[in-house]
Write an enzyme that holds these catalytic residues in place. Sequence first.
Site, PDB file in Angstrom:
ATOM      1  N   HIS A  12      38.408  -8.802  20.626  1.00 52.47           N
ATOM      2  CA  HIS A  12      38.485  -7.414  21.105  1.00 52.47           C
ATOM      3  C   HIS A  12      39.936  -6.937  21.214  1.00 52.47           C
ATOM      4  CE1 HIS A  12      38.633  -9.086  25.362  1.00 52.47           C
ATOM      5  NE2 HIS A  12      39.391  -8.023  25.550  1.00 52.47           N
ATOM      6  N   ASP A  53      34.853 -14.623  21.079  1.00 54.05           N
ATOM      7  CA  ASP A  53      35.797 -13.505  21.173  1.00 54.05           C
ATOM      8  C   ASP A  53      37.221 -13.927  20.795  1.00 54.05           C
ATOM      9  OD1 ASP A  53      37.100 -11.164  21.746  1.00 54.05           O
ATOM     10  OD2 ASP A  53      36.114 -10.847  23.668  1.00 54.05           O
ATOM     11  N   SER A 105      43.516 -10.424  28.471  1.00 56.46           N
ATOM     12  CA  SER A 105      42.635 -10.740  27.356  1.00 56.46           C
ATOM     13  C   SER A 105      43.417 -11.442  26.258  1.00 56.46           C
ATOM     14  CB  SER A 105      42.018  -9.464  26.785  1.00 56.46           C
ATOM     15  OG  SER A 105      41.013  -9.017  27.637  1.00 56.46           O
TER      16      SER A 105
HETATM   17  N1  ARG Z   1      35.364  -6.742  29.181  1.00 57.13           N
HETATM   18  C1  ARG Z   1      36.373  -7.321  28.361  1.00 57.13           C
HETATM   19  C2  ARG Z   1      37.748  -6.951  28.873  1.00 57.13           C
HETATM   20  O1  ARG Z   1      37.963  -5.875  29.356  1.00 57.13           O
HETATM   21  C3  ARG Z   1      36.282  -6.906  26.959  1.00 57.13           C
HETATM   22  C4  ARG Z   1      35.109  -7.440  26.289  1.00 57.13           C
HETATM   23  C5  ARG Z   1      34.972  -6.951  24.888  1.00 57.13           C
HETATM   24  N2  ARG Z   1      33.626  -7.153  24.476  1.00 57.13           N
HETATM   25  C6  ARG Z   1      32.713  -6.166  24.427  1.00 57.13           C
HETATM   26  N3  ARG Z   1      31.488  -6.476  24.199  1.00 57.13           N
HETATM   27  N4  ARG Z   1      33.047  -4.926  24.620  1.00 57.13           N
HETATM   28  O2  ARG Z   1      38.672  -7.692  28.766  1.00 57.13           O
END
Ligand code: ARG
Length: 765
Positions: free
Chosen positions: A127, A258, A700
């Site tokens: 992501h 991811d 992330s």
């Molecule tokens: N919630 C995660 C973050 O803000 C991002 C995940 C990305 N994956 C998704 N299915 N949108 O770091």
Amino acid sequence: MILDVVLIPYHRNIIELYPIHVGYYCKNKRFAILIYNIRNMKKIFTLILGLTTLLSSQISKADEGMWIPALLTDNYAEMQRLGLVLSPEQIYDINKSSMKDAIVRLGSGFCTGEIISSQGLILTNHHCGYSAIQKLSTTTANHLKNGFWAKTKAAELSAGFSVSFLVKIEDITDDILAGVTDENRAKMIAEHSSEVRKTLSDSGAYDVDIKEMFSGNKYYAYVYETFGDVRLVGTPPESVGKYGGDTDNWMWPRHTGDFSMFRVYASRDNKATKTYSEDNIPYTPKHHLPVSMKGVDKGDFAMIWGFPGSTDRYLSSYGVKNATEIDQPARVKIRRAKLDVYEKYQKKDEAVDLMYAAKHAQVANYWKYFMGQTRGLKRLDIEGKKRAEEAAFQAWVNSGDKLRKDKFGDVLTMYKDAYDVYDSKKLAETYWMEAIYGIEFTKYGFGFGRLASMYAMLSSEKDKTKKAEIQSQIDGMIGRLKESTEGNFKDYYAPIDQEVMVAMLDFYMNDLSADLRPAAFNEMIAKFKGNTQAMAACIFDKSILVNKDRAMNFLNNPNPKKLKKDQGVKFSAIMLDFYLNDLQAVFAEADLKRATADRLYKAALFQMHPNKAFAPDANSSMRFTYGQVLDYSPGDAMQYKHYTTMKGVMEKYQPGDDEFDLPANYLDVAKNQNYGDYAKPGEDLRICFLTNNDITGGNSGSPVINGNGELIGLAFDGNWEAMSGDIAFEPDLQRTISVDIRYVLWCIDKLAGAKHIVDEMTLAR
Ligand code: ARG
């Protein structure tokens, strides 16, 4: 004379207590012993202690805290107790290569990455690479959908973002705050900051990022070296990299691969370059993380290094109330409406689907975040807890001497006053940010609005030299607009924007009283008899802002009259003007009050709890957090394991589904159970695992590192039960979700057949 001895850790706010000396003496030391006359608070003797790791365990603890790397030794004893083997110098050393040299900031901090080979290979989240991967994709070469692995280095694709390595961190509090008073504060700090920047930038070789910590009680300079040539090496298909989609986002149990991979390039003499060049070669890093093949067990030590973006752990009860009652519900509602429009058009057309993939992901991620955060804040009664803390603070103030009362007596009133203003106007700001700014052409139109006012100035100016000056500003603006036009329309689909505009204006009209909207907008919409569809249709039929050819035709042949008549430009200009001259102006005074209250409140907390280690809020500077691999109980009678397996991937699998489909070859490869070294004999392949590390957005892509400094996973999310975490950390509930590094390797090797990439790494068995 009564004497007392106080032990104050170096990173605490010593300055507040002893404005002149102590901070200076402590600059490169860990602790100071301060001996002072307790009655008049005059310090009479200072003794510096060099090494007091022995005492560290009293003041620090695992889980909560995004700690400053330069203060590693404050936490070292506790980290050692939990299983850290590396020495502090192996982790953070500004003279020799150390682990920190393998941690990179992506762009100016949108994510974190880590170097995992001697050839500059970068690992980060899928992501995090998402937008770059999308931009490199077309419907015929759809890397986002199908995945991509460069067979050779020559096939790696320029990614369009930079990475920065941390050179060093310096405590510059004394330099920044020298001679600062309440009156000259902003000006002096700005001046001192530019001096520090000049000194540390080494004539432009480094970027110097000055970070305020604890609301201006401390200041640190982070010095970075930035590399502008980064290339995409590989990514799994989106169905793996985003497996579970928005349904699983922010949730455990998780089965997402991811990750994506990039490479940093340098000049032939291994120096940073500003941009991509064919002549560049893979960068030889000072350090790269070995990759552990050993796996993780419950209780194992785990630390995470990276660039957490922002937290608000010291937010007042007033702030929590404002967020849960006014701001966040509006954000959730507006975002959902935007997503509905995107999805309607994305479903119809693959090209549009690809165009809006990253925009959708960005809106959706925080749509769900705010939903979860409001829910979490309410369930855990964070407002009530904050109120109790504030009451304890007030009691402490009231029980103190005059000095204390004078200094801290007004803090809570300041909060209340500031939030009275915010509460009355917040909706106007939230709707501006989410709804108005959510109409894509609004932002593109800002420059055109400026251009229109420049033309107006030009026509009323009589003086020749001044006229020429304005004309050259106009030319400059037109040049910049030309440059931004290609990028603006790259992923722009006008029918989406038109429908979004109608939805946003409907909210704007229905949810806000007229006084929270610009008067000029009220007049404009009145001309359309309040009909938002008619207003949008008029703009989209004619405006130069919503069509690339129209925009370029105008810029190549600018016509002030045409600009003046353009309703899109008019709308955009009204909105920018409202933001700058109404909203910002109204909030400025409240912001100052709140900032002062924040600074004082934190200073008071340090005095109230002299034996507690406080970590500063996240602010996109390098931090570390440490803890353990750990399971949790999400609710009564429930227990979640600390890891997931391939079995779970299969349980969730739904052929043809948007979120739970898998690539065509996945099932075959997985069915073989040919996990090689990537699973322990007789065990299923592990996919994701949990730790009690303290992370937030910006982290992330951060490496999860074991006690030996080896990579065990890649952090990518937090869990639903602790979505209030950016405001209040809940040790029993809050977990970091990471993808197990062995699943990453399996995806590269077995699924993608890109073993040569795994071979680049240093595997630790
Ligand atoms: N919630 C995660 C973050 O803000 C991002 C995940 C990305 N994956 C998704 N299915 N949108 O770091």
